[in-house]
Design a protein around this motif. Structure first.
Motif, PDB file in Angstrom:
ATOM      1  N   VAL A 124       0.850  -1.194   0.000  1.00 54.53           N
ATOM      2  CA  VAL A 124       0.000   0.000   0.000  1.00 54.53           C
ATOM      3  C   VAL A 124       0.886   1.244   0.000  1.00 54.53           C
ATOM      4  O   VAL A 124       1.796   1.374   0.821  1.00 54.53           O
ATOM      5  N   VAL A 125       0.618   2.132  -0.948  1.00 53.84           N
ATOM      6  CA  VAL A 125       1.335   3.390  -1.059  1.00 53.84           C
ATOM      7  C   VAL A 125       0.312   4.515  -0.938  1.00 53.84           C
ATOM      8  O   VAL A 125      -0.601   4.619  -1.752  1.00 53.84           O
ATOM      9  N   SER A 126       0.468   5.334   0.091  1.00 54.59           N
ATOM     10  CA  SER A 126      -0.448   6.462   0.301  1.00 54.59           C
ATOM     11  C   SER A 126       0.057   7.682  -0.449  1.00 54.59           C
ATOM     12  O   SER A 126       1.224   8.061  -0.307  1.00 54.59           O
ATOM     13  N   LEU A 127      -0.810   8.270  -1.246  1.00 52.05           N
ATOM     14  CA  LEU A 127      -0.513   9.530  -1.918  1.00 52.05           C
ATOM     15  C   LEU A 127      -1.274  10.617  -1.175  1.00 52.05           C
ATOM     16  O   LEU A 127      -2.450  10.460  -0.857  1.00 52.05           O
TER      17      LEU A 127
ATOM     18  N   LYS B 102      15.820  21.876  -4.817  1.00 50.88           N
ATOM     19  CA  LYS B 102      15.455  20.449  -4.878  1.00 50.88           C
ATOM     20  C   LYS B 102      16.468  19.563  -4.156  1.00 50.88           C
ATOM     21  O   LYS B 102      16.850  18.508  -4.653  1.00 50.88           O
ATOM     22  N   THR B 103      16.855  20.003  -2.979  1.00 51.21           N
ATOM     23  CA  THR B 103      17.829  19.232  -2.199  1.00 51.21           C
ATOM     24  C   THR B 103      17.219  18.566  -0.971  1.00 51.21           C
ATOM     25  O   THR B 103      17.793  17.622  -0.438  1.00 51.21           O
ATOM     26  N   LYS B 104      16.059  19.059  -0.519  1.00 51.61           N
ATOM     27  CA  LYS B 104      15.432  18.491   0.687  1.00 51.61           C
ATOM     28  C   LYS B 104      14.603  17.247   0.380  1.00 51.61           C
ATOM     29  O   LYS B 104      14.535  16.330   1.184  1.00 51.61           O
ATOM     30  N   TYR B 105      13.961  17.232  -0.794  1.00 54.29           N
ATOM     31  CA  TYR B 105      13.057  16.151  -1.157  1.00 54.29           C
ATOM     32  C   TYR B 105      13.377  15.668  -2.569  1.00 54.29           C
ATOM     33  O   TYR B 105      14.030  16.353  -3.339  1.00 54.29           O
ATOM     34  N   ARG B 106      12.866  14.512  -2.895  1.00 57.88           N
ATOM     35  CA  ARG B 106      13.005  13.971  -4.252  1.00 57.88           C
ATOM     36  C   ARG B 106      11.787  14.427  -5.060  1.00 57.88           C
ATOM     37  O   ARG B 106      10.646  14.206  -4.652  1.00 57.88           O
ATOM     38  N   TRP B 107      12.018  15.030  -6.217  1.00 62.67           N
ATOM     39  CA  TRP B 107      10.953  15.613  -7.023  1.00 62.67           C
ATOM     40  C   TRP B 107      10.829  14.899  -8.357  1.00 62.67           C
ATOM     41  O   TRP B 107      11.828  14.540  -8.969  1.00 62.67           O
ATOM     42  N   LEU B 108       9.611  14.713  -8.809  1.00 66.24           N
ATOM     43  CA  LEU B 108       9.321  14.119 -10.107  1.00 66.24           C
ATOM     44  C   LEU B 108       8.233  14.960 -10.762  1.00 66.24           C
ATOM     45  O   LEU B 108       7.150  15.130 -10.203  1.00 66.24           O
ATOM     46  N   SER B 109       8.527  15.512 -11.932  1.00 64.42           N
ATOM     47  CA  SER B 109       7.554  16.351 -12.631  1.00 64.42           C
ATOM     48  C   SER B 109       6.717  15.494 -13.576  1.00 64.42           C
ATOM     49  O   SER B 109       7.262  14.802 -14.425  1.00 64.42           O
TER      50      SER B 109
ATOM     51  N   ASP C 242       6.844  12.424   9.764  1.00 62.43           N
ATOM     52  CA  ASP C 242       6.756  11.069   9.204  1.00 62.43           C
ATOM     53  C   ASP C 242       7.692  10.975   8.009  1.00 62.43           C
ATOM     54  O   ASP C 242       7.594  11.764   7.082  1.00 62.43           O
ATOM     55  N   GLY C 243       8.566  10.002   8.018  1.00 58.76           N
ATOM     56  CA  GLY C 243       9.550   9.876   6.951  1.00 58.76           C
ATOM     57  C   GLY C 243       9.045   9.216   5.694  1.00 58.76           C
ATOM     58  O   GLY C 243       9.761   9.138   4.708  1.00 58.76           O
ATOM     59  N   SER C 244       7.823   8.725   5.670  1.00 57.67           N
ATOM     60  CA  SER C 244       7.319   7.986   4.519  1.00 57.67           C
ATOM     61  C   SER C 244       6.073   8.664   3.963  1.00 57.67           C
ATOM     62  O   SER C 244       5.006   8.561   4.549  1.00 57.67           O
ATOM     63  N   TRP C 245       6.216   9.354   2.830  1.00 58.03           N
ATOM     64  CA  TRP C 245       5.082  10.043   2.232  1.00 58.03           C
ATOM     65  C   TRP C 245       5.373  10.401   0.777  1.00 58.03           C
ATOM     66  O   TRP C 245       6.520  10.503   0.362  1.00 58.03           O
ATOM     67  N   THR C 246       4.318  10.592   0.008  1.00 60.62           N
ATOM     68  CA  THR C 246       4.402  11.083  -1.365  1.00 60.62           C
ATOM     69  C   THR C 246       3.293  12.111  -1.534  1.00 60.62           C
ATOM     70  O   THR C 246       2.133  11.819  -1.260  1.00 60.62           O
ATOM     71  N   VAL C 247       3.663  13.302  -1.963  1.00 65.93           N
ATOM     72  CA  VAL C 247       2.699  14.385  -2.166  1.00 65.93           C
ATOM     73  C   VAL C 247       2.553  14.610  -3.667  1.00 65.93           C
ATOM     74  O   VAL C 247       3.553  14.755  -4.372  1.00 65.93           O
TER      75      VAL C 247
END
Length: 181
Positions: free
Chosen positions: A23-26, A96-103, A78-83
């Motif tokens: 399960v992956v929560s968005l 873009k150094t704090k988080y991993r970004w995908l456009s 919480d260390g596990s999340w995707t926004v």
């Protein structure tokens, strides 16, 4: 013998048959059109459905809609999340150094004006002396400061999903008909 073959077949395949998807929560705080138009409707639900189809059962993507402030706390605690539908500028991650970004989508804010009273928008300064319709709870870089200084009047817009009804809340009392005229 037939029962033994069935048992062996089940033992070999059982991990694959019984495997549950991860399960992956968005998370999103965009609870308005076009991202969310109603129950299970909008770009965000379309994205969740597409990810579930493409993962072919390996993952189960679920959506959690949170107010922005609660989402900000989640990110810190919480260390596990995707926004989804986020921007590095909105999360103080300009480089873009704090988080991993995908456009996956190019987004833009748009200034709309009447043809008769057209605005040549060259930045927030172009709106001085005007009324700015802004979504309730949203921040507008450069514009909010001019609103605080009283150089731009801001009216709040609340979008009621699925009905596409826009309700205006203003400090001054005047009719919705005058605003839409």
């Amino acid at each position: 013998m037939k029962n033994k073959l069935i048992l062996i077949f089940f033992i070999i395949l059982s991990p694959h048959i019984l495997a549950k998807p991860e399960v992956v929560s968005l998370y999103t705080y965009h609870n308005h059109p076009p991202f969310i138009n109603g129950i299970d409707d909008g770009l965000t639900y379309d994205l969740v459905n597409l990810l579930n189809i493409e993962s072919k059962g390996k993952y189960l993507f679920t959506l959690k809609v949170l107010p922005r402030k609660r989402l900000d706390k989640k990110i810190v605690n919480d260390g596990s999340w995707t926004v989804v539908w986020a921007n590095p500028e909105w999360f103080n991650d300009h480089y873009k150094t704090k988080y991993r970004w995908l456009s996956i989508l190019e987004d833009a804010s748009t200034v709309i004006s009447r043809v008769e009273d057209s605005i040549e928008y060259k930045g927030p300064q172009s709106l001085k002396g005007l009324t700015f319709g802004a979504m309730a709870g949203h921040k507008y870089l450069g514009i909010d400061e001019l609103v605080r200084k009283g150089e731009i009047k801001r009216i709040l817009i609340i979008i009621i999903p699925k009905l596409y009804l826009v309700a205006y809340l203003v400090v001054e009392v005047f009719s919705v008909l005058q605003m839409l005229a």
